[in-house]
Design a protein around this motif. Sequence first.
Motif, PDB file in Angstrom:
ATOM      1  N   ILE A 180       4.498   5.799   6.805  1.00 29.80           N
ATOM      2  CA  ILE A 180       4.545   5.735   5.512  1.00 29.80           C
ATOM      3  C   ILE A 180       3.363   6.182   4.838  1.00 29.80           C
ATOM      4  O   ILE A 180       2.117   5.965   5.295  1.00 29.80           O
ATOM      5  N   ILE A 181       3.464   6.832   3.884  1.00 27.31           N
ATOM      6  CA  ILE A 181       2.228   7.613   3.078  1.00 27.31           C
ATOM      7  C   ILE A 181       1.621   6.597   2.410  1.00 27.31           C
ATOM      8  O   ILE A 181       0.446   5.966   2.202  1.00 27.31           O
ATOM      9  N   ARG A 182       2.511   5.937   1.526  1.00 24.65           N
ATOM     10  CA  ARG A 182       2.037   4.739   0.747  1.00 24.65           C
ATOM     11  C   ARG A 182       3.191   3.666   0.592  1.00 24.65           C
ATOM     12  O   ARG A 182       4.199   3.757   0.658  1.00 24.65           O
ATOM     13  N   SER A 183       2.842   2.337   0.671  1.00 26.06           N
ATOM     14  CA  SER A 183       3.646   1.186   0.715  1.00 26.06           C
ATOM     15  C   SER A 183       3.178   0.350  -0.866  1.00 26.06           C
ATOM     16  O   SER A 183       2.340   0.632  -1.322  1.00 26.06           O
ATOM     17  N   SER A 184       4.252  -0.429  -1.321  1.00 16.76           N
ATOM     18  CA  SER A 184       4.286  -1.101  -2.573  1.00 16.76           C
ATOM     19  C   SER A 184       3.673  -0.003  -3.548  1.00 16.76           C
ATOM     20  O   SER A 184       2.857  -0.516  -4.330  1.00 16.76           O
ATOM     21  N   VAL A 185       4.366   0.802  -3.574  1.00 16.86           N
ATOM     22  CA  VAL A 185       3.961   1.924  -4.674  1.00 16.86           C
ATOM     23  C   VAL A 185       4.460   1.496  -6.086  1.00 16.86           C
ATOM     24  O   VAL A 185       3.523   1.426  -7.226  1.00 16.86           O
ATOM     25  N   ALA A 186       5.609   0.849  -6.190  1.00 22.15           N
ATOM     26  CA  ALA A 186       6.072   0.018  -7.706  1.00 22.15           C
ATOM     27  C   ALA A 186       6.931  -0.925  -7.437  1.00 22.15           C
ATOM     28  O   ALA A 186       7.666  -1.167  -6.256  1.00 22.15           O
ATOM     29  N   LEU A 187       6.921  -1.904  -8.509  1.00 24.18           N
ATOM     30  CA  LEU A 187       8.279  -2.693  -8.549  1.00 24.18           C
ATOM     31  C   LEU A 187       9.500  -2.070  -9.141  1.00 24.18           C
ATOM     32  O   LEU A 187       9.068  -1.698 -10.224  1.00 24.18           O
ATOM     33  N   HIS A 188      10.685  -2.168  -8.306  1.00 25.14           N
ATOM     34  CA  HIS A 188      11.706  -1.425  -9.089  1.00 25.14           C
ATOM     35  C   HIS A 188      12.582  -2.568  -9.768  1.00 25.14           C
ATOM     36  O   HIS A 188      12.965  -3.486  -9.188  1.00 25.14           O
ATOM     37  N   VAL A 189      13.135  -2.024 -11.147  1.00 25.82           N
ATOM     38  CA  VAL A 189      13.677  -3.144 -11.874  1.00 25.82           C
ATOM     39  C   VAL A 189      14.937  -2.205 -12.500  1.00 25.82           C
ATOM     40  O   VAL A 189      15.033  -1.079 -12.663  1.00 25.82           O
ATOM     41  N   GLY A 190      16.139  -2.924 -12.496  1.00 23.71           N
ATOM     42  CA  GLY A 190      17.117  -2.222 -13.525  1.00 23.71           C
ATOM     43  C   GLY A 190      18.099  -3.211 -14.112  1.00 23.71           C
ATOM     44  O   GLY A 190      17.730  -4.404 -14.345  1.00 23.71           O
ATOM     45  N   TYR A 191      19.116  -2.803 -14.574  1.00 17.38           N
ATOM     46  CA  TYR A 191      19.877  -3.624 -15.573  1.00 17.38           C
ATOM     47  C   TYR A 191      21.427  -3.865 -14.904  1.00 17.38           C
ATOM     48  O   TYR A 191      22.398  -4.088 -15.519  1.00 17.38           O
ATOM     49  N   GLN A 192      21.630  -3.895 -13.814  1.00 16.37           N
ATOM     50  CA  GLN A 192      22.930  -3.969 -13.152  1.00 16.37           C
ATOM     51  C   GLN A 192      23.225  -5.560 -12.409  1.00 16.37           C
ATOM     52  O   GLN A 192      22.491  -5.995 -11.749  1.00 16.37           O
ATOM     53  N   GLY A 193      24.002  -6.115 -13.298  1.00 17.74           N
ATOM     54  CA  GLY A 193      24.079  -7.690 -12.859  1.00 17.74           C
ATOM     55  C   GLY A 193      25.382  -7.666 -11.787  1.00 17.74           C
ATOM     56  O   GLY A 193      25.834  -6.438 -11.433  1.00 17.74           O
ATOM     57  N   THR A 194      25.865  -8.639 -11.484  1.00 21.54           N
ATOM     58  CA  THR A 194      27.159  -8.698 -10.505  1.00 21.54           C
ATOM     59  C   THR A 194      28.195  -9.103 -11.219  1.00 21.54           C
ATOM     60  O   THR A 194      28.080 -10.700 -11.741  1.00 21.54           O
ATOM     61  N   PRO A 195      29.198  -8.770 -11.345  1.00 23.99           N
ATOM     62  CA  PRO A 195      30.528  -9.349 -12.004  1.00 23.99           C
ATOM     63  C   PRO A 195      31.109 -10.463 -11.227  1.00 23.99           C
ATOM     64  O   PRO A 195      31.261 -10.534  -9.976  1.00 23.99           O
ATOM     65  N   ASN A 252       4.258 -22.138  -4.242  1.00 22.29           N
ATOM     66  CA  ASN A 252       4.502 -20.961  -3.630  1.00 22.29           C
ATOM     67  C   ASN A 252       5.878 -20.702  -3.809  1.00 22.29           C
ATOM     68  O   ASN A 252       6.790 -21.085  -3.317  1.00 22.29           O
ATOM     69  N   ASN A 253       6.117 -19.494  -4.462  1.00 24.65           N
ATOM     70  CA  ASN A 253       7.402 -18.936  -4.694  1.00 24.65           C
ATOM     71  C   ASN A 253       7.213 -17.486  -4.653  1.00 24.65           C
ATOM     72  O   ASN A 253       6.884 -16.730  -5.281  1.00 24.65           O
ATOM     73  N   ALA A 254       7.993 -16.813  -3.431  1.00 19.97           N
ATOM     74  CA  ALA A 254       7.894 -15.347  -3.115  1.00 19.97           C
ATOM     75  C   ALA A 254       8.319 -14.630  -4.053  1.00 19.97           C
ATOM     76  O   ALA A 254       7.845 -13.420  -4.460  1.00 19.97           O
ATOM     77  N   SER A 255       9.548 -14.878  -4.939  1.00 15.16           N
ATOM     78  CA  SER A 255      10.006 -14.214  -5.835  1.00 15.16           C
ATOM     79  C   SER A 255       9.181 -13.860  -7.125  1.00 15.16           C
ATOM     80  O   SER A 255       8.913 -13.102  -7.536  1.00 15.16           O
ATOM     81  N   ILE A 256       8.712 -15.231  -7.504  1.00  8.41           N
ATOM     82  CA  ILE A 256       7.650 -15.155  -8.942  1.00  8.41           C
ATOM     83  C   ILE A 256       6.226 -14.392  -8.432  1.00  8.41           C
ATOM     84  O   ILE A 256       5.905 -13.627  -9.081  1.00  8.41           O
ATOM     85  N   ASP A 257       5.774 -14.928  -7.187  1.00  8.58           N
ATOM     86  CA  ASP A 257       4.463 -14.265  -6.775  1.00  8.58           C
ATOM     87  C   ASP A 257       4.610 -12.738  -6.694  1.00  8.58           C
ATOM     88  O   ASP A 257       3.634 -12.238  -7.020  1.00  8.58           O
ATOM     89  N   ALA A 258       5.731 -12.140  -6.392  1.00 11.01           N
ATOM     90  CA  ALA A 258       5.797 -10.923  -6.247  1.00 11.01           C
ATOM     91  C   ALA A 258       5.747 -10.349  -7.823  1.00 11.01           C
ATOM     92  O   ALA A 258       5.576  -9.008  -7.735  1.00 11.01           O
ATOM     93  N   LEU A 259       6.018 -10.693  -8.703  1.00 16.38           N
ATOM     94  CA  LEU A 259       6.088 -10.389  -9.975  1.00 16.38           C
ATOM     95  C   LEU A 259       4.581 -10.470 -10.494  1.00 16.38           C
ATOM     96  O   LEU A 259       4.362  -9.679 -11.700  1.00 16.38           O
ATOM     97  N   VAL A 260       3.795 -11.214 -10.087  1.00 12.92           N
ATOM     98  CA  VAL A 260       2.407 -11.544 -10.613  1.00 12.92           C
ATOM     99  C   VAL A 260       1.735 -10.231 -10.689  1.00 12.92           C
ATOM    100  O   VAL A 260       0.955  -9.906 -11.937  1.00 12.92           O
ATOM    101  N   PRO A 261       1.548  -9.503  -9.690  1.00 17.31           N
ATOM    102  CA  PRO A 261       0.789  -8.165  -9.828  1.00 17.31           C
ATOM    103  C   PRO A 261       1.398  -7.297 -11.132  1.00 17.31           C
ATOM    104  O   PRO A 261       0.604  -6.437 -11.693  1.00 17.31           O
ATOM    105  N   ALA A 262       2.750  -7.420 -11.221  1.00 14.69           N
ATOM    106  CA  ALA A 262       3.174  -6.461 -12.414  1.00 14.69           C
ATOM    107  C   ALA A 262       2.795  -7.079 -13.675  1.00 14.69           C
ATOM    108  O   ALA A 262       2.549  -6.119 -14.430  1.00 14.69           O
ATOM    109  N   VAL A 263       3.036  -8.081 -14.000  1.00 15.68           N
ATOM    110  CA  VAL A 263       2.406  -8.850 -15.210  1.00 15.68           C
ATOM    111  C   VAL A 263       0.880  -8.797 -15.575  1.00 15.68           C
ATOM    112  O   VAL A 263       0.450  -8.612 -16.630  1.00 15.68           O
ATOM    113  N   ARG A 264       0.145  -8.448 -14.214  1.00 16.89           N
ATOM    114  CA  ARG A 264      -1.367  -8.419 -14.419  1.00 16.89           C
ATOM    115  C   ARG A 264      -1.820  -6.946 -14.670  1.00 16.89           C
ATOM    116  O   ARG A 264      -2.929  -6.488 -14.945  1.00 16.89           O
TER     117      ARG A 264
END
Length: 549
Positions: free
Chosen positions: A178-193, A236-248
Motif C-alpha cells: 500500500i502506498i498510503r493508508s488512512s488517506v481520508a475518512l469517507h462519508v455518504g448519504y445512503q441509509g438502510t431502508p 474509549n469509543n472506536a467509532s467516535i475516536d475515529a472521527l476525532v482527526p476529521a473534526v480536528r
Amino acid sequence: MPLTPAARAFALPLPLLLLTLTPRPASGQPDIWALSNARIQTVTRGVIEKGTVVIRKGLIEAVGATVTVPADARVLDLNGKTISPGLLDLTSSLGMPSQPAGGGGPSGGGAGAAAQQGGPRGLEPEREAAHELKVPPSEIKPIRDLGITAVLVAPSRGLFRGSSALVPLRDSVDANDIIRSSVALHVGYQGTPGDYPGTLLGVIAYQRQSFYDAQRQALLLERYKSNPRGMPRPENNASIDALVPAVRGELPVFIEANNENEIRRAVRLAKEFNLKAAIVGAVEGFEALDVLAGRPVVVSVNFPQPAQTTGWSYRLSQRRAPGDSAAAAREAQKLIEGNAATLNKAGIKFALASGGSRDFVPNVRKAIAAGLPANIALEALTIRPAELAGAGEMLGSIEVGKIANLVVSNGDILSDSAKVSAVFVDGIRYEVSPPSAPRAGAGVAGAAPAQIGGTWTMNLAAPQGPLDITMTLSQSGSSFSGTMTSMMGTQDISEGQVNGRTVTWTMTIQMGGQSITLNYRGEVDGNRMTGSAELGSLGNATFTAERKP
C-alpha cells in the motif's frame, strides 16, 4: 559517537520505512529499465518530444531528452510511442469485503455498537481499508490494462464508511504494498431502508450528532492530555475516536455527493464542522458552481441517465411538441457529459474518477468531446488525484524520484485511437495484450440478436448479500423492456438492448432518499444468462439467470 535518545527514536523505524517505500521487483524482472526514443508527457514539466526515462528499483532515476542510458539497464526502444504517468482512480472498492472483518467495533454506542449488535453496515468510521484489503489478481488486470496504476480503495456505501488506502495495481497486492493508508475518512448519504437511519432526515441527524460527539471527545481528550489529575478518563469509543482527526482537520473527509441537493448539503456539513472536505461524485456540479468554488472536488464520469438529473421534469415541461422528450434528453445528456468542462470554465480545480463505471477512460473521452481540454483531463487523472490522496510527491507526474508508475501507448492516452501496450507499476513491467476477438454472435455488429423474451429467475450476488429476482422481458428486434421484481418491489427496465448474445439494460431504484441507477450487462446462452451489474454506490455484483419454460 553514540546516538542520542532522540536520534535512536528516529533511527529505529528507518529500515521499516525503507521497506515500505521501496517497491519489490517482480521475480525474473530487472530492476533497471531505460525507456528510450519516446514522447514523454511529464504533466508537470511539459512534453518531451523525444527522450528517455530511466527506472531503477521502482523509482524514476532520470528523465529528459539527453539522458545517458546506464550500462546496466535493459533498453526498450519506444520510437513512435508515448509515455504518460499512470492514471489514478479515487473511487474504487477493489478488494473490499461486503462487511468489515470482525463484524464492527466495540460496544458503547455509535456506529461500532450498531454493527456489533447486528445493525446496518456503513456506520463504521473505524474501518480501515488497509486492514481488510484482499484483491484477486483477476480483478486487477482489466483495470490496469486501461492505464490505471493506482486506486484509492474504500467501502462503497454507508454514512461513515471508514478510511481509505491508496493501492498500486500490481499482480499481487497486500498490506505491505500500500502506498498510503488512512488517506481520508469517507462519508455518504445512503441509509438502510427499514432500519435507522433509513430516511434522509435520519441520515443527516445521525451524521451531525456523530460529528458533535467527536468534537466533544476531542475537547475531553485535549483537556485530559494537558492535566489528567482529578479528571475522569475519557471513554474509549472506536467509532467516535475515529472521527476525532476529521473534526480536528488532521484527516481529510471525502463526502460522496452527486446531485445538486447532496452537493449543497455536503458543503454545509463541511462548513458546520470545519472539515477538510472534498466533494466526491459531483455529477451535477454544473448546478452548484457557487458552493464548489475553491473546494477540492473529485468528479465522477459515471454519467447518470438524463431522466435522473435535477431539472429534468422542468426541461421536459418546456417541450410542447409531442415527442420532444428526446430533445430534452439530448439537452440533459449534453449538460451531464459537459459537467467537467463547465467546472473547468468556472475555475474549479478537480480530479476525475470512474465513480465505479467500467467505461472510465471512454467516458473521460466523452467529457473531452464536450469541451474539457485534453491537457486538463490528463492532469485530472494524474497529478491532481495524486495530490488529493496526499501522494503528490510520489505519483502523478514523470519526475525524478517519483514512483515509476507509467503507461506506454501509441499516442496521447486520452485520444480516441490510443491503445495501451504496456504499463509499469512500481517499476514492474506488465504487457497489455490487444483485446481478443468476440465469439461469433456475441456482440458482433450485424449478428442476429439473441431472443430473450419470457420470464427469468435471477440470482444477484451483491456485496450486501444474495438477492432473488424475477425478470419479465418483452423483446422487439434488438430492443427490449420489462420489469424486475424482488423483495424490494417491482422496477421497470429501461434502455434494454441486445447485440448478438450481449444484453445490456439499466434500472433506477430509490434508496435512502436518493435515486441510484443500476447498469446490467449479460451474455445469453440459450435459456441461461450470466453477467455483472454496476450498482452505483452499492458496489458491483455478478448474476446468473435461467429462463422459465
